[in-house]
Design a protein around this motif. Structure first.
Motif, short mmCIF file in Angstrom:
data_model
loop_
_atom_site.label_atom_id
_atom_site.label_comp_id
_atom_site.label_asym_id
_atom_site.label_seq_id
_atom_site.Cartn_x
_atom_site.Cartn_y
_atom_site.Cartn_z
N LEU A 1 10.84 93.85 44.82
CA LEU A 1 11.34 92.59 44.98
C LEU A 1 12.30 92.13 43.77
O LEU A 1 11.79 92.05 43.03
N VAL A 2 13.61 92.03 43.99
CA VAL A 2 14.35 91.69 43.01
C VAL A 2 14.41 90.15 42.59
O VAL A 2 14.60 89.39 43.68
N LEU A 3 13.98 89.74 41.53
CA LEU A 3 13.98 88.18 41.11
C LEU A 3 15.09 88.04 40.18
O LEU A 3 15.25 88.99 39.17
N GLY A 4 15.72 86.95 40.08
CA GLY A 4 16.29 86.48 39.02
C GLY A 4 15.81 85.18 38.36
O GLY A 4 15.40 84.29 38.92
N ILE A 5 15.77 85.31 37.09
CA ILE A 5 15.19 84.16 36.26
C ILE A 5 16.22 83.46 35.37
O ILE A 5 17.22 83.97 34.87
N GLU A 6 16.25 82.02 35.59
CA GLU A 6 17.25 81.24 34.68
C GLU A 6 18.59 81.66 34.87
O GLU A 6 19.18 81.75 36.08
N ARG A 7 19.49 82.15 34.01
CA ARG A 7 20.78 82.55 34.06
C ARG A 7 21.17 83.58 35.10
O ARG A 7 22.03 83.62 35.87
N ALA A 8 20.07 84.66 35.17
CA ALA A 8 20.17 85.59 36.14
C ALA A 8 20.16 85.19 37.64
O ALA A 8 20.37 85.96 38.38
N THR A 9 19.88 84.13 38.12
CA THR A 9 20.00 83.42 39.26
C THR A 9 21.19 83.48 39.93
O THR A 9 21.57 83.91 41.00
N LYS A 10 22.40 83.23 39.08
CA LYS A 10 23.65 83.54 39.28
C LYS A 10 24.14 84.59 39.58
O LYS A 10 24.80 84.99 40.30
N LEU B 1 19.11 90.05 31.19
CA LEU B 1 20.13 90.03 31.85
C LEU B 1 21.39 91.15 31.54
O LEU B 1 21.88 91.63 32.51
N ASP B 2 21.35 91.65 30.37
CA ASP B 2 22.22 92.80 29.72
C ASP B 2 21.81 94.15 30.50
O ASP B 2 22.82 94.82 31.02
N ALA B 3 20.51 94.18 30.49
CA ALA B 3 20.28 95.53 31.07
C ALA B 3 20.32 95.57 32.71
O ALA B 3 20.87 96.42 33.24
N ALA B 4 20.21 94.35 33.19
CA ALA B 4 20.35 94.12 34.58
C ALA B 4 21.63 94.55 35.18
O ALA B 4 22.01 95.06 36.02
N GLY C 1 30.98 94.76 34.95
CA GLY C 1 30.22 93.81 33.99
C GLY C 1 31.00 94.09 32.43
O GLY C 1 31.27 95.24 32.25
N VAL C 2 31.48 92.85 32.02
CA VAL C 2 32.09 93.08 30.92
C VAL C 2 30.93 92.44 29.52
O VAL C 2 30.22 91.54 29.62
N PHE C 3 31.12 93.52 28.52
CA PHE C 3 30.21 93.16 27.31
C PHE C 3 31.03 92.80 26.18
O PHE C 3 32.03 93.51 25.83
N GLY C 4 30.47 92.02 25.27
CA GLY C 4 31.32 91.76 24.06
C GLY C 4 30.88 92.53 22.89
O GLY C 4 29.86 93.33 23.11
N HIS D 1 26.22 91.85 24.17
CA HIS D 1 25.55 90.88 25.26
C HIS D 1 26.84 90.80 26.49
O HIS D 1 27.82 90.86 25.99
N VAL D 2 26.19 90.82 27.58
CA VAL D 2 27.19 90.49 28.69
C VAL D 2 27.76 89.21 28.83
O VAL D 2 27.41 88.19 28.40
N ILE D 3 29.17 89.14 28.85
CA ILE D 3 30.10 88.07 29.09
C ILE D 3 30.03 87.49 30.70
O ILE D 3 30.01 86.41 30.80
#
Length: 291
Positions: free
Chosen positions: A40-49, A226-229, A263-266, A270-272
């Protein structure tokens, strides 16, 4: 990712995760019915977006189909519809032919205990309350339906199966329809989701493990940050400092020349955010930075 236990709804898992993670900002994607276990895929905080942008349109399951009895819910928790039927006369070829008829692009009537909403309530809630739930057939794709093992248990034939399918496919309905096609009835006795899109059981964690972490550390840790996801779910594009700053403020980048979302990384790794080529530029789909 959580390895959902049997008997829990997806909403139950979200509620537990909120307490274990110490935040109200928890969401889920790819609902599992209460009987099922697994990813079951969950998103926590920023990852909910991120949840609404994930490609979770293919799934894999391990399941056990019991031939010889149909039930009111297409699983072992339902009431028997009639008496058991002897299955020792069913040949392996007949099972193979029945499975072949349920493989590929098919029209499937979802199980009455699916998570589909009917007038605002889940179908399984209505079915388990004794209501007669009627759902319309819908197109689905079953790309793999393999028998891994078979066992005879009294009058019943149990099939351990592996199913790869599109989102919206109900393995309970496959068990029901296979049994009906063989003239003996069928239902599901076990269901475990092993993959949702790019996410697998190897990345999922049990609620027990998360609870132990919360007790010892004060908060459970993530399966994937979030980066790994994002790196798991999307092709990667690395941006320089100027591009990263621009995207963080919602400005488009030069086109990447590819199809779909990236996905764009800086420069710091870290993911942007997410971008997709459109009208001569890589335009923001979702901005995830700054934190």
């Amino acid at each position: 990712m959580v390895d959902k236990p049997a008997g829990w709804t997806s909403h139950d898992v979200v509620g537990r995760a909120r307490r274990l993670m110490g935040t109200r900002k928890v969401g889920h994607a790819g609902t599992l019915d209460p009987m099922a276990t697994g990813v079951l895929v969950l998103g926590i905080e920023r990852a909910t977006k991120l949840l609404g942008h994930l490609a979770l349109d293919t799934k894999s399951y391990l399941a056990t189909v019991r031939l010889g009895l149909a039930t009111s819910t297409d699983d072992a928790e339902g009431e028997a519809l009639g008496d058991p039927v002897e299955t020792d006369q069913i040949t392996d070829q007949a099972i193979t032919d029945g499975i072949r008829a349920l493989t590929g692009d098919i029209a499937q009537v979802p199980s009455s205990v699916s998570a589909i909403k009917v007038d605002g309530r889940r179908a399984y809630e209505r079915a388990r309350a004794g209501e007669d739930v009627q759902l319309e057939a819908r197109p689905v794709t079953v790309s793999r339906f393999d028998v891994l093992a078979t066992r005879q248990d009294g009058p019943f034939r149990d099939l351990d199966v592996l199913v790869d399918c599109s989102s919206g496919t109900y393995v309970r309905a496959l068990a029901r329809d296979l049994g009906a096609g063989l003239g003996v009835g069928g239902h599901l006795t076990a269901l475990r989701r092993t993959r949702v899109g790019p996410f697998t059981l190897a990345q999922a964690r049990s609620l027990e493990v998360l609870a132990e972490e919360e007790e010892t550390a004060g908060r459970a840790s993530l399966s994937l940050d979030l980066d790994a996801a994002v790196a798991t779910a999307f092709p990667r594009r690395d941006a320089d400092a100027d591009e990263a700053a621009g995207l963080a403020h919602g400005r488009p980048l030069r086109p990447g020349g590819g199809d779909g979302t990236v996905g764009v990384f800086g420069p710091d790794g870290h993911v942007i955010g997410l971008v997709a080529d459109d009208r001569g530029a890589a335009r923001p789909v979702l901005v995830l930075a700054p934190a």
